[in-house]
Scaffold this motif. Structure first.
Motif, short mmCIF file in Angstrom:
data_model
loop_
_atom_site.label_atom_id
_atom_site.label_comp_id
_atom_site.label_asym_id
_atom_site.label_seq_id
_atom_site.Cartn_x
_atom_site.Cartn_y
_atom_site.Cartn_z
N ILE A 363 0.84 -1.20 0.00
CA ILE A 363 0.00 0.00 0.00
C ILE A 363 0.87 1.25 0.00
O ILE A 363 0.65 2.19 -0.78
N GLU A 364 1.88 1.26 0.86
CA GLU A 364 2.74 2.45 0.96
C GLU A 364 3.53 2.68 -0.33
O GLU A 364 3.75 3.82 -0.74
N PHE A 365 3.93 1.60 -0.98
CA PHE A 365 4.64 1.71 -2.26
C PHE A 365 3.73 2.37 -3.31
O PHE A 365 4.14 3.29 -4.02
N ILE A 366 2.48 1.90 -3.39
CA ILE A 366 1.53 2.45 -4.38
C ILE A 366 1.24 3.92 -4.08
O ILE A 366 1.20 4.76 -4.99
N LEU A 367 1.06 4.25 -2.80
CA LEU A 367 0.75 5.64 -2.44
C LEU A 367 1.93 6.57 -2.69
O LEU A 367 1.74 7.76 -2.95
N GLU A 368 3.15 6.05 -2.63
CA GLU A 368 4.34 6.88 -2.86
C GLU A 368 4.73 6.90 -4.34
O GLU A 368 5.05 7.95 -4.90
N GLU A 369 4.74 5.73 -4.98
CA GLU A 369 5.26 5.62 -6.36
C GLU A 369 4.18 5.78 -7.44
O GLU A 369 4.49 5.94 -8.60
N GLY A 370 2.92 5.72 -7.01
CA GLY A 370 1.83 5.90 -7.98
C GLY A 370 1.16 4.59 -8.37
O GLY A 370 1.65 3.51 -8.10
N THR A 371 0.02 4.74 -9.04
CA THR A 371 -0.70 3.57 -9.53
C THR A 371 0.18 2.81 -10.53
O THR A 371 1.14 3.36 -11.08
N LEU A 372 -0.20 1.58 -10.79
CA LEU A 372 0.54 0.79 -11.78
C LEU A 372 0.54 1.49 -13.14
O LEU A 372 1.54 1.48 -13.85
N ALA A 373 -0.58 2.14 -13.48
CA ALA A 373 -0.65 2.89 -14.75
C ALA A 373 0.45 3.95 -14.82
O ALA A 373 1.14 4.10 -15.83
N THR A 374 0.61 4.68 -13.74
CA THR A 374 1.63 5.74 -13.68
C THR A 374 3.03 5.15 -13.83
O THR A 374 3.87 5.69 -14.55
N ARG A 375 3.25 4.02 -13.16
CA ARG A 375 4.57 3.38 -13.22
C ARG A 375 4.85 2.80 -14.61
O ARG A 375 5.97 2.85 -15.11
N ILE A 376 3.81 2.26 -15.25
CA ILE A 376 3.97 1.76 -16.62
C ILE A 376 4.37 2.91 -17.55
O ILE A 376 5.31 2.80 -18.34
N LEU A 377 3.64 4.02 -17.45
CA LEU A 377 3.92 5.17 -18.32
C LEU A 377 5.33 5.72 -18.09
O LEU A 377 6.01 6.12 -19.04
N LYS A 378 5.77 5.68 -16.85
CA LYS A 378 7.13 6.14 -16.53
C LYS A 378 8.16 5.25 -17.22
O LYS A 378 9.16 5.71 -17.76
N SER A 379 7.90 3.94 -17.21
CA SER A 379 8.80 2.99 -17.85
C SER A 379 8.79 3.12 -19.37
O SER A 379 9.82 2.99 -20.02
N ILE A 380 7.63 3.36 -19.93
CA ILE A 380 7.50 3.50 -21.39
C ILE A 380 8.18 4.78 -21.87
O ILE A 380 8.85 4.79 -22.91
N GLY A 381 8.01 5.87 -21.11
CA GLY A 381 8.59 7.16 -21.52
C GLY A 381 8.03 7.58 -22.87
O GLY A 381 6.83 7.47 -23.13
N ASN A 382 8.91 8.04 -23.75
CA ASN A 382 8.47 8.48 -25.08
C ASN A 382 8.60 7.37 -26.13
O ASN A 382 8.31 7.60 -27.30
N ASN A 383 9.06 6.21 -25.71
CA ASN A 383 9.32 5.13 -26.66
C ASN A 383 8.14 4.16 -26.70
O ASN A 383 8.05 3.24 -25.90
N THR A 384 7.22 4.38 -27.64
CA THR A 384 6.06 3.48 -27.74
C THR A 384 6.23 2.46 -28.87
O THR A 384 5.25 1.98 -29.45
N SER A 385 7.49 2.14 -29.16
CA SER A 385 7.72 1.07 -30.14
C SER A 385 7.20 -0.24 -29.55
O SER A 385 7.19 -0.44 -28.33
N GLU A 386 6.76 -1.13 -30.44
CA GLU A 386 6.23 -2.42 -29.99
C GLU A 386 7.25 -3.17 -29.14
O GLU A 386 6.91 -3.73 -28.09
N ALA A 387 8.50 -3.15 -29.58
CA ALA A 387 9.56 -3.89 -28.86
C ALA A 387 9.73 -3.36 -27.44
O ALA A 387 9.86 -4.14 -26.48
N HIS A 388 9.69 -2.04 -27.28
CA HIS A 388 9.88 -1.45 -25.95
C HIS A 388 8.68 -1.75 -25.05
O HIS A 388 8.85 -2.08 -23.87
N ILE A 389 7.48 -1.62 -25.61
CA ILE A 389 6.28 -1.93 -24.82
C ILE A 389 6.33 -3.38 -24.34
O ILE A 389 6.09 -3.66 -23.16
N ILE A 390 6.67 -4.29 -25.23
CA ILE A 390 6.76 -5.71 -24.85
C ILE A 390 7.79 -5.91 -23.75
O ILE A 390 7.54 -6.64 -22.78
#
Length: 408
Positions: A363-390
């Motif tokens: 719970i504390e991790f989610i409240l500090e680091e954000g929802t999974l959606a937010t963390r996914i978007l952070k990991s994706i960054g500006n690179n929405t190539s299929e390979a990077h998303i996978i």
């Protein structure tokens, strides 16, 4: 869930996962092969100790659920995780693997969807005829459901009132669907953006997602079930669809099992996250029912029209959604404009002493680091190539295997 369960005596938790191919990362409509592999023959429902397995509307989704009502959530994450490991072992010879999160980021539902064609298939086929279930809102929507019991009308009134109040906040804790068909959608909870309209052909089924102000069985039948029955009649000539099954609000009353089912939670990357979130939501609902924050009358006063805008903004912005409705915030003792994340932090502090320590970390991790959606978007960054998303989603698959939270 049948009587004589009282409020919060027991819980039912359901988790949905999709099967994907290891080589191509495409969805795999092979749940029937998985269930056959486990049971030795095709069975739509399999009891596996404390956890049961079953199929869903589409052939690539498996549902894991508590095998009947359970008394507490303390060890559920481990039990679900053990079943996930067993499933992944059974999937290995098929070159398949489970995937967490609410939506496959590259799925094209028009070409990738196969409906379940075994037991109960006549119901699914009729649904498909009415709504065309080859859309993201039907075939790319993995969720977590919480089932909570009530004993009678008095308990139903308290529980339904509390659940209605909490529904708008759920995307700010659970959003995990920010990418569809390789594109960042602009909604952190795209699953719920589709949920609002995927039964638009018969609007009586979903309503405004937030249920109406109904607080007795009689009122529920008159206000919700009767309009559903009337609206479905021209489409369901053989009367095979059940009103409990048809009601698609964000929380549905199951009078056939004396429970309310909450359906607005995107599934997470691992059971540790899901069960911690469920435990937090249940603890907050208990506090509301106990009037720790506000009176029952204050909770009952809110219309669906007033609650919907708060919910709708949270679908888009999740934990960063700003709540400017001070009267709503007052329900939780908050006196200034706050983000949904701020609200959850306050609620967590209020109920933390009632939670099992095993849930604190997630719970504390989610409240500090954000929802999974937010963390996914952070990991994706500006690179929405299929390979990077996978590559990002493969990391998430690993979280499911190790029962750990996803870190960008």
């Amino acid at each position: 869930m049948k009587k004589p369960y009282h409020l919060f005596d027991v819980y039912g938790i359901e988790l949905e996962y999709m099967l994907v191919k290891n080589d191509s990362f495409k969805v795999a409509p092979q749940v029937d092969e998985l269930l056959s592999s486990k049971a030795g023959e095709l069975k739509a429902d399999i009891e596996n100790g404390d956890i049961a397995w079953s199929n869903e509307l589409v052939a690539h989704v498996i549902e894991l659920k508590t095998n009947g009502p359970t008394k507490n959530t303390d060890d559920l994450a481990e039990k679900f995780h053990a079943n996930i490991l067993e499933i992944d072992a059974l999937l290995l010879p098929l070159n398949l693997q489970l995937l967490g999160s609410a939506s496959h980021p590259l799925m094209h539902p028009d070409t990738d969807t196969e409906l379940w064609k075994h037991s109960y298939s006549e119901v699914y086929a009729l649904y498909n005829t009415i709504f065309n279930c080859k859309g993201h809102g039907w075939s790319n929507v993995q969720s977590t459901h919480i089932n909570l019991p009530f004993y009678d009308d008095t308990e139903f009134e308290k529980l339904h009132a509390a659940i209605r109040i909490i529904l708008p906040l759920l995307p700010g804790l659970c959003a995990s669907s920010p990418i569809l068909e390789g594109k960042i959608t602009g909604f952190k909870d795209t699953r719920l953006e589709f949920y609002k309209t995927n039964q638009k052909e018969i609007p009586e089924l979903t309503g405004m997602v937030i249920p109406e102000r109904v607080f007795s069985k009689l009122d529920y039948y008159a206000t919700i079930f009767e309009p559903i029955k009337k609206a479905i009649r021209p489409f369901d000539k053989d009367k095979i669809l059940d009103q409990h099954f048809l009601n698609s609000r964000g929380a549905i009353a199951r009078f056939d099992r004396s429970a309310i089912e909450i359906r607005l939670m995107d599934i997470q990357e691992c059971p540790k996250a899901d069960i911690a979130i469920c435990a937090l939501v249940i603890a907050v609902l208990k506090a509301l029912v106990n009037k720790d924050f506000c009176s029952l009358e204050a909770q009952k006063r809110w219309t669906k029209e007033e609650l919907f805008p708060i919910f709708n903004d949270a679908i888009k912005h999740a934990e960063n959604s700003e709540i400017i409705n001070l009267e709503y915030l007052e329900l939780f003792g908050i006196k200034k404009v706050s983000t949904v994340n701020d609200v959850w932090k306050q609620l967590y502090l209020a109920v933390k002493p009632k939670l099992h320590k095993s849930h604190y970390e997630a719970i504390e991790f989610i409240l500090e680091e954000g929802t999974l959606a937010t963390r996914i978007l952070k990991s994706i960054g500006n690179n929405t190539s299929e390979a990077h998303i996978i590559s990002v989603y493969r990391e998430m698959q690993n979280c499911l295997k190790t029962n750990t939270l996803f870190q960008p």
